[in-house]
Design a protein around this motif. Sequence first.
Motif, PDB file in Angstrom:
ATOM      1  N   GLU A   1      40.522  46.318  63.128  1.00 44.44           N
ATOM      2  CA  GLU A   1      40.369  44.832  63.131  1.00 44.44           C
ATOM      3  C   GLU A   1      39.700  44.369  62.036  1.00 44.44           C
ATOM      4  O   GLU A   1      40.231  43.460  61.097  1.00 44.44           O
ATOM      5  N   ARG A   2      38.623  44.904  61.550  1.00 43.94           N
ATOM      6  CA  ARG A   2      37.881  44.671  60.540  1.00 43.94           C
ATOM      7  C   ARG A   2      38.830  44.684  59.183  1.00 43.94           C
ATOM      8  O   ARG A   2      38.789  43.796  58.190  1.00 43.94           O
ATOM      9  N   ALA A   3      39.088  46.080  59.176  1.00 45.96           N
ATOM     10  CA  ALA A   3      40.147  46.246  57.903  1.00 45.96           C
ATOM     11  C   ALA A   3      41.133  45.437  57.942  1.00 45.96           C
ATOM     12  O   ALA A   3      41.614  45.154  56.718  1.00 45.96           O
ATOM     13  N   GLU A   4      41.728  45.009  58.835  1.00 47.41           N
ATOM     14  CA  GLU A   4      42.880  44.356  58.848  1.00 47.41           C
ATOM     15  C   GLU A   4      42.622  42.770  58.151  1.00 47.41           C
ATOM     16  O   GLU A   4      43.317  42.102  57.359  1.00 47.41           O
ATOM     17  N   ALA A   5      41.517  42.262  58.740  1.00 46.45           N
ATOM     18  CA  ALA A   5      40.772  40.945  58.257  1.00 46.45           C
ATOM     19  C   ALA A   5      40.582  40.966  56.524  1.00 46.45           C
ATOM     20  O   ALA A   5      40.924  40.052  56.010  1.00 46.45           O
ATOM     21  N   LEU A   6      40.123  42.153  56.188  1.00 48.60           N
ATOM     22  CA  LEU A   6      39.720  42.369  54.788  1.00 48.60           C
ATOM     23  C   LEU A   6      40.955  42.428  54.130  1.00 48.60           C
ATOM     24  O   LEU A   6      40.950  41.825  52.998  1.00 48.60           O
ATOM     25  N   LEU A   7      41.765  43.060  54.584  1.00 53.28           N
ATOM     26  CA  LEU A   7      43.249  43.152  53.878  1.00 53.28           C
ATOM     27  C   LEU A   7      43.831  41.848  53.763  1.00 53.28           C
ATOM     28  O   LEU A   7      44.496  41.260  52.629  1.00 53.28           O
ATOM     29  N   GLY A   8      43.872  40.823  54.951  1.00 52.33           N
ATOM     30  CA  GLY A   8      44.220  39.512  54.894  1.00 52.33           C
ATOM     31  C   GLY A   8      43.444  38.694  53.664  1.00 52.33           C
ATOM     32  O   GLY A   8      44.054  37.987  52.789  1.00 52.33           O
ATOM     33  N   LEU A   9      42.105  38.709  53.652  1.00 48.10           N
ATOM     34  CA  LEU A   9      41.488  38.237  52.647  1.00 48.10           C
ATOM     35  C   LEU A   9      41.823  38.648  51.308  1.00 48.10           C
ATOM     36  O   LEU A   9      41.798  37.681  50.518  1.00 48.10           O
ATOM     37  N   GLY A  10      42.047  39.805  51.046  1.00 48.78           N
ATOM     38  CA  GLY A  10      42.459  40.400  49.939  1.00 48.78           C
ATOM     39  C   GLY A  10      43.914  39.636  49.359  1.00 48.78           C
ATOM     40  O   GLY A  10      43.859  39.316  48.253  1.00 48.78           O
ATOM     41  N   ASP A  11      44.750  39.682  50.186  1.00 47.42           N
ATOM     42  CA  ASP A  11      46.125  38.886  49.915  1.00 47.42           C
ATOM     43  C   ASP A  11      45.824  37.665  49.609  1.00 47.42           C
ATOM     44  O   ASP A  11      46.244  36.999  48.807  1.00 47.42           O
ATOM     45  N   CYS A  12      44.731  36.783  50.371  1.00 48.64           N
ATOM     46  CA  CYS A  12      44.719  35.292  50.074  1.00 48.64           C
ATOM     47  C   CYS A  12      44.069  35.217  48.519  1.00 48.64           C
ATOM     48  O   CYS A  12      44.226  34.539  47.929  1.00 48.64           O
ATOM     49  N   CYS A  13      43.344  36.078  48.186  1.00 51.41           N
ATOM     50  CA  CYS A  13      42.657  36.124  46.954  1.00 51.41           C
ATOM     51  C   CYS A  13      43.636  36.287  45.711  1.00 51.41           C
ATOM     52  O   CYS A  13      43.651  35.857  44.621  1.00 51.41           O
ATOM     53  N   LEU A  14      44.551  37.182  46.145  1.00 49.98           N
ATOM     54  CA  LEU A  14      45.438  37.316  45.105  1.00 49.98           C
ATOM     55  C   LEU A  14      46.418  36.234  44.758  1.00 49.98           C
ATOM     56  O   LEU A  14      46.581  35.845  43.771  1.00 49.98           O
ATOM     57  N   GLU A  15      46.572  35.386  46.022  1.00 48.21           N
ATOM     58  CA  GLU A  15      47.319  34.328  45.804  1.00 48.21           C
ATOM     59  C   GLU A  15      46.602  33.200  44.974  1.00 48.21           C
ATOM     60  O   GLU A  15      47.189  32.535  43.981  1.00 48.21           O
ATOM     61  N   SER A  16      45.356  32.901  45.261  1.00 47.94           N
ATOM     62  CA  SER A  16      44.549  32.067  44.614  1.00 47.94           C
ATOM     63  C   SER A  16      44.036  32.442  43.194  1.00 47.94           C
ATOM     64  O   SER A  16      43.285  31.640  42.612  1.00 47.94           O
ATOM     65  N   GLY A  17      44.144  33.835  43.017  1.00 47.59           N
ATOM     66  CA  GLY A  17      43.881  34.183  41.578  1.00 47.59           C
ATOM     67  C   GLY A  17      42.393  34.627  41.440  1.00 47.59           C
ATOM     68  O   GLY A  17      41.813  35.010  40.363  1.00 47.59           O
ATOM     69  N   GLU A  18      41.682  34.883  42.521  1.00 49.94           N
ATOM     70  CA  GLU A  18      40.266  35.286  42.719  1.00 49.94           C
ATOM     71  C   GLU A  18      40.223  36.877  42.565  1.00 49.94           C
ATOM     72  O   GLU A  18      40.071  37.426  43.635  1.00 49.94           O
TER      73      GLU A  18
END
Length: 452
Positions: A114-131
């Motif tokens: 579940e930690r890995a899933e949360a990190l994947l989600g954060l990574g996808d968020c950062c792709l969208e925001s350009g970070e």
Amino acid sequence: MDEPAAIGRRVQRLRAERALTQRQLAEPVYTPAYISTLESGRVRPSEAALRFLAERLGTSYEELATGRPAHLATELRLALTDAQRALATGAADEAAVLFRGLLTDAEQLGLEPERAEALLGLGDCCLESGELADAIRHFEGAERLLAHEPLPRRARALRGRAVAHLLAGELRYACYLLESAIDELNASGLGDPEALVLLYAAAIGPYMDMGAHARAAHAAELALALAPQVQDPALVAGMHRQVARTFLAKGRMADADASLAKAQAVYRQLRLRTDLAHCHWMRGYVQAQRGELEAAEAQLRTARDMLAAKRAALYTAQVEVELADVLRRLGRYDEATGLLSALLELGEHHGAVHAGGAHRLLGLIAEERGDAEAAEEHYVRALALLERSGASGDLADLCRLLGDLLRRGGRTEAALDAYRTGLGHRAVPGTTTLGPAPAAPAGTPGAPPEAG
């Protein structure tokens, strides 16, 4: 699983609460002596033993082995699904708040998947925001947590990291990551169709930007061949969106439009707004290639507005480069220049490829307005950006534009240098920057070609 002493204390407490003797708990599979040894922490119980004891004690294997109630992990997984939905239908920064909270919960509970899933989600968020640096960090964190898992489980993290490097203008490294994973999947016999389609589709973009069109087309063929084995409709839709790029390169406009229509229908049904915006973006590009500039402008403005509403800054900026080109072709130079100048004022963190594209368009506008000096300055700046990223196809076209400009100004030797540079990039696209093409999965015809 906890240490044997902790598990032993837990078994002893639950047995006492249920008023069971060691013999009653043990029989008929184990002995009272085994239960005594287990409760004293002198033996590490096997999974089979714990499952047997959990059933006798009226609890779950997970709770007996870890001390965590099973429902906590289930609730966390459901919350992760809700956060993914929030990212798909809302804004990336709002979804990131949810994922960060869930990451903390998963860390406290010691739930690594579940930690890995949360990190994947954060990574996808950062792709969208350009970070992009943060995106890479999150995807690398997910990969570390999943290091002991089979490669198909790590495919999303690998793909995310490759996309982040691609958006940062690091095309060669993006290709390396994707091709290495594809080769490892095929060589290990773990040719999971969903993982392969995810990776092949992700490789199409950097291949196209590097001018390796034949390799991109072959990746598209392999992805299409595997698509009937994929159950995730959003993954298939994403593949069709990428495959459309290879059709465009071959001049197959109707096929490109059909691929985008398939993707668009799925995204509408699933309410995936960022992906739907990407389809409007691509359809605008198709219409621009056909010369349908007013229709293209409408599609690109729709894409830009949808992405801006989701605060997807990186993708919004990229759409604005395409929109500026359409406005230039419509003769609306001031509007186009305003869009491009605003984009460049934000810096080059939007990626060298797109910053280079912005300078290229500003050069064209300056040239069409008769300002050869400004045009040359923008072309040279674009050339430096694209050389850094390795976008061979765009480089060759840019060298032609610069050479033509210099030749018309009477600077023949400088023009010849520009043409030679362009020919060097056009000669064997893909082969000077990429390694051997990844092997085709078992059961598919042929191997990918070496060059574009």
